[in-house]
Design a protein around this motif. Structure first.
Motif, PDB file in Angstrom:
ATOM      1  N   THR A  21       0.833  -1.217   0.000  1.00  0.00           N
ATOM      2  CA  THR A  21       0.000   0.000   0.000  1.00  0.00           C
ATOM      3  C   THR A  21       0.863   1.262   0.000  1.00  0.00           C
ATOM      4  O   THR A  21       0.397   2.331  -0.386  1.00  0.00           O
ATOM      5  CB  THR A  21      -0.971   0.038   1.197  1.00  0.00           C
ATOM      6  OG1 THR A  21      -0.243  -0.183   2.395  1.00  0.00           O
ATOM      7  CG2 THR A  21      -2.058  -0.998   1.066  1.00  0.00           C
ATOM      8  N   CYS A  24       1.585   1.348  -4.060  1.00  0.00           N
ATOM      9  CA  CYS A  24       0.517   1.349  -5.062  1.00  0.00           C
ATOM     10  C   CYS A  24      -0.747   1.983  -4.486  1.00  0.00           C
ATOM     11  O   CYS A  24      -1.265   1.511  -3.460  1.00  0.00           O
ATOM     12  CB  CYS A  24       0.235  -0.098  -5.498  1.00  0.00           C
ATOM     13  SG  CYS A  24      -1.000  -0.197  -6.782  1.00  0.00           S
ATOM     14  N   PRO A  26      -4.680   2.917  -4.028  1.00  0.00           N
ATOM     15  CA  PRO A  26      -5.871   2.090  -4.224  1.00  0.00           C
ATOM     16  C   PRO A  26      -6.574   2.399  -5.547  1.00  0.00           C
ATOM     17  O   PRO A  26      -6.420   3.486  -6.107  1.00  0.00           O
ATOM     18  CB  PRO A  26      -6.759   2.436  -3.023  1.00  0.00           C
ATOM     19  CG  PRO A  26      -6.190   3.672  -2.423  1.00  0.00           C
ATOM     20  CD  PRO A  26      -4.754   3.779  -2.840  1.00  0.00           C
ATOM     21  N   ASP A  27      -7.357   1.435  -6.025  1.00  0.00           N
ATOM     22  CA  ASP A  27      -8.019   1.556  -7.333  1.00  0.00           C
ATOM     23  C   ASP A  27      -8.838   2.843  -7.440  1.00  0.00           C
ATOM     24  O   ASP A  27      -8.819   3.528  -8.465  1.00  0.00           O
ATOM     25  CB  ASP A  27      -8.978   0.370  -7.558  1.00  0.00           C
ATOM     26  CG  ASP A  27      -8.245  -0.949  -7.585  1.00  0.00           C
ATOM     27  OD1 ASP A  27      -7.005  -0.950  -7.704  1.00  0.00           O
ATOM     28  OD2 ASP A  27      -8.925  -1.993  -7.486  1.00  0.00           O
ATOM     29  N   ASP A  28      -9.608   3.160  -6.380  1.00  0.00           N
ATOM     30  CA  ASP A  28     -10.508   4.322  -6.463  1.00  0.00           C
ATOM     31  C   ASP A  28      -9.714   5.620  -6.598  1.00  0.00           C
ATOM     32  O   ASP A  28     -10.114   6.524  -7.341  1.00  0.00           O
ATOM     33  CB  ASP A  28     -11.468   4.366  -5.265  1.00  0.00           C
ATOM     34  CG  ASP A  28     -10.755   4.413  -3.919  1.00  0.00           C
ATOM     35  OD1 ASP A  28      -9.559   4.058  -3.854  1.00  0.00           O
ATOM     36  OD2 ASP A  28     -11.389   4.804  -2.922  1.00  0.00           O
ATOM     37  N   ARG A  30      -6.614   5.974  -7.887  1.00  0.00           N
ATOM     38  CA  ARG A  30      -6.019   6.046  -9.236  1.00  0.00           C
ATOM     39  C   ARG A  30      -7.077   6.419 -10.268  1.00  0.00           C
ATOM     40  O   ARG A  30      -6.845   7.240 -11.155  1.00  0.00           O
ATOM     41  CB  ARG A  30      -5.341   4.720  -9.585  1.00  0.00           C
ATOM     42  CG  ARG A  30      -3.958   4.632  -8.934  1.00  0.00           C
ATOM     43  CD  ARG A  30      -3.166   3.433  -9.363  1.00  0.00           C
ATOM     44  NE  ARG A  30      -3.758   2.214  -8.856  1.00  0.00           N
ATOM     45  CZ  ARG A  30      -3.995   1.126  -9.562  1.00  0.00           C
ATOM     46  NH1 ARG A  30      -3.688   1.095 -10.841  1.00  0.00           N
ATOM     47  NH2 ARG A  30      -4.532   0.066  -8.999  1.00  0.00           N
ATOM     48  N   GLY A  31      -8.266   5.843 -10.120  1.00  0.00           N
ATOM     49  CA  GLY A  31      -9.361   6.159 -11.049  1.00  0.00           C
ATOM     50  C   GLY A  31      -9.764   7.627 -10.959  1.00  0.00           C
ATOM     51  O   GLY A  31     -10.006   8.285 -11.972  1.00  0.00           O
ATOM     52  N   ASP A  34      -7.213   9.982 -12.487  1.00  0.00           N
ATOM     53  CA  ASP A  34      -7.342   9.918 -13.939  1.00  0.00           C
ATOM     54  C   ASP A  34      -8.530  10.773 -14.406  1.00  0.00           C
ATOM     55  O   ASP A  34      -8.421  11.560 -15.356  1.00  0.00           O
ATOM     56  CB  ASP A  34      -7.524   8.442 -14.336  1.00  0.00           C
ATOM     57  CG  ASP A  34      -7.459   8.258 -15.823  1.00  0.00           C
ATOM     58  OD1 ASP A  34      -6.563   8.867 -16.435  1.00  0.00           O
ATOM     59  OD2 ASP A  34      -8.308   7.532 -16.379  1.00  0.00           O
ATOM     60  N   ASP A 292      -9.948  -5.573  -1.024  1.00  0.00           N
ATOM     61  CA  ASP A 292     -10.837  -4.987  -2.030  1.00  0.00           C
ATOM     62  C   ASP A 292     -10.456  -3.563  -2.420  1.00  0.00           C
ATOM     63  O   ASP A 292     -11.104  -2.948  -3.254  1.00  0.00           O
ATOM     64  CB  ASP A 292     -12.316  -5.061  -1.586  1.00  0.00           C
ATOM     65  CG  ASP A 292     -12.576  -4.293  -0.311  1.00  0.00           C
ATOM     66  OD1 ASP A 292     -11.671  -3.564   0.141  1.00  0.00           O
ATOM     67  OD2 ASP A 292     -13.689  -4.434   0.229  1.00  0.00           O
ATOM     68  N   SER A 293      -9.396  -3.027  -1.805  1.00  0.00           N
ATOM     69  CA  SER A 293      -8.956  -1.675  -2.180  1.00  0.00           C
ATOM     70  C   SER A 293      -8.060  -1.698  -3.426  1.00  0.00           C
ATOM     71  O   SER A 293      -7.989  -0.708  -4.153  1.00  0.00           O
ATOM     72  CB  SER A 293      -8.202  -1.038  -1.018  1.00  0.00           C
ATOM     73  OG  SER A 293      -7.186  -1.907  -0.546  1.00  0.00           O
ATOM     74  N   HIS A 294      -7.379  -2.803  -3.637  1.00  0.00           N
ATOM     75  CA  HIS A 294      -6.436  -2.934  -4.751  1.00  0.00           C
ATOM     76  C   HIS A 294      -6.775  -4.211  -5.509  1.00  0.00           C
ATOM     77  O   HIS A 294      -6.657  -5.308  -4.946  1.00  0.00           O
ATOM     78  CB  HIS A 294      -5.000  -3.045  -4.244  1.00  0.00           C
ATOM     79  CG  HIS A 294      -4.512  -1.851  -3.465  1.00  0.00           C
ATOM     80  ND1 HIS A 294      -4.975  -1.534  -2.202  1.00  0.00           N
ATOM     81  CD2 HIS A 294      -3.593  -0.895  -3.779  1.00  0.00           C
ATOM     82  CE1 HIS A 294      -4.364  -0.438  -1.780  1.00  0.00           C
ATOM     83  NE2 HIS A 294      -3.521  -0.029  -2.715  1.00  0.00           N
ATOM     84  N   SER A 295      -7.180  -4.087  -6.772  1.00  0.00           N
ATOM     85  CA  SER A 295      -7.589  -5.288  -7.497  1.00  0.00           C
ATOM     86  C   SER A 295      -6.385  -6.156  -7.864  1.00  0.00           C
ATOM     87  O   SER A 295      -5.277  -5.645  -8.100  1.00  0.00           O
ATOM     88  CB  SER A 295      -8.374  -4.903  -8.759  1.00  0.00           C
ATOM     89  OG  SER A 295      -7.623  -3.984  -9.497  1.00  0.00           O
TER      90      SER A 295
END
Ligand code: SF4
Length: 299
Positions: A21, A24, A26-28, A30-31, A34, A292-295
């Motif tokens: 962590t 990298c 978390p997915d949300d 980074r999204g 973007d 579930d924070s990082h796919s």
């Protein structure tokens, strides 16, 4: 599973998870970065977002931290009362933090207050911070890890408003903090607002608000509306990425609240920076886990 094996499994998983962590986002997050990048029209803002993205890719490729300030380590735990290793957790998480400090490595961010020396291990008196919620009738262990950087901790503030200041007072308090200190916390920010009776309740809630995934809303419709209005208001300040101006100031505003004494509102603000290093992992009693924070992550 015998105790020693269980302790090693939890510690080993958490060492890898803390390490990961820190490198990298978390997915949300980074999204959202973007999405905000695509909304920018100012050339400098676009360059800064591009640089952030490039840095994130390099952090993964080169196995380096997402930001050089890997923060003070904090854990927000919802532990089932029937989780079998509940009593061992504080020691295991401390050990995991110490081992992750070497393995990752993490910057040494633990100075003993008053004695003024760095422990060099990211552990010390009440560090890592562990915030507990004990959940009756479950045997799950739900952990949010968080790296509290110096800059993004800086805008944190809590106070009890004078009677009669109301929700306008909450709005003024939040906007005052964002216009004075928001710049220091490496925008775009995630702004957590806590509301309760007294400052300690509000402060903890404001930090828990930062553990919610981006795009989530307070379950009370009025609070959710206030999240939206605050987000619009803070965006109008135009901090932009790294405070160098731009269309947006925040990735989101999250409010968490408790019921309160009728005559006062205690309010607090906590802020997460663009490098919002939050990770969410849930263990079952057999120590199988889901992240579930990082796919796509499995250790
Ligand atoms: S505020 Fe965040 S991105 Fe900026 S230096 Fe601190 S940890 Fe790094």
């Amino acid at each position: 599973m015998i105790e020693k094996e269980a302790a090693e499994k939890i510690t080993d998983t958490m060492v890898k998870f803390i390490d990961y962590t820190g490198k990298c986002l978390p997915d949300d997050v980074r999204g959202k970065l973007d999405e905000l990048s695509r909304q920018e029209t100012i050339p400098l803002a676009k360059i800064i977002y591009d640089t952030m993205m490039k840095n994130q890719k390099l952090a993964i490729d080169l196995d380096r931290p997402s930001c050089q300030d890997t923060g003070a380590i904090q854990f927000f735990i919802k532990c089932g009362a029937k989780f079998p290793y509940i009593g061992e957790l504080p020691a295991l998480l401390k050990d995991a933090t110490m081992r992750a400090t070497k393995a990752a490595p993490l910057r040494h961010n633990c100075v003993e207050t008053f004695d003024e020396y760095n422990t060099g291990k990211n552990v010390g008196t009440d560090i890592p911070s562990i915030f507990w919620d004990i959940i009756p009738d479950t045997d799950k262990l739900d952990i949010n890890t968080y790296m509290a950087g110096g800059g993004c901790s800086l805008p944190g503030k809590a106070m009890v408003l004078m009677p009669g200041e109301g929700y306008e007072g909450v709005t003024k308090f939040v906007l005052d903090q964002m216009t004075t200190y928001g710049l220091n916390a490496c925008p775009p920010l995630l702004v957590g607002v806590g509301i309760g009776t007294s400052v300690e309740v509000a402060a903890v809630l404001s930090k828990k608000a930062l553990m919610r995934p981006l795009g989530s809303h307070n379950k009370n419709a009025r609070a959710a509306e206030m999240e939206k209005l605050l987000e619009e208001g803070i965006n109008k300040i135009g901090l932009g990425p790294q405070g160098l101006m731009g269309k947006n100031s925040v990735m989101g505003v999250h409010i968490e609240n408790a019921a309160r004494h009728p005559s006062v509102i205690g309010v607090a603000v906590n802020v997460g920076c663009w490098s919002h290093r939050r990770g969410h992992i849930v263990f079952d009693r057999e120590l199988n886990y889901v992240i579930d924070s990082h796919s796509g992550v499995n250790f």
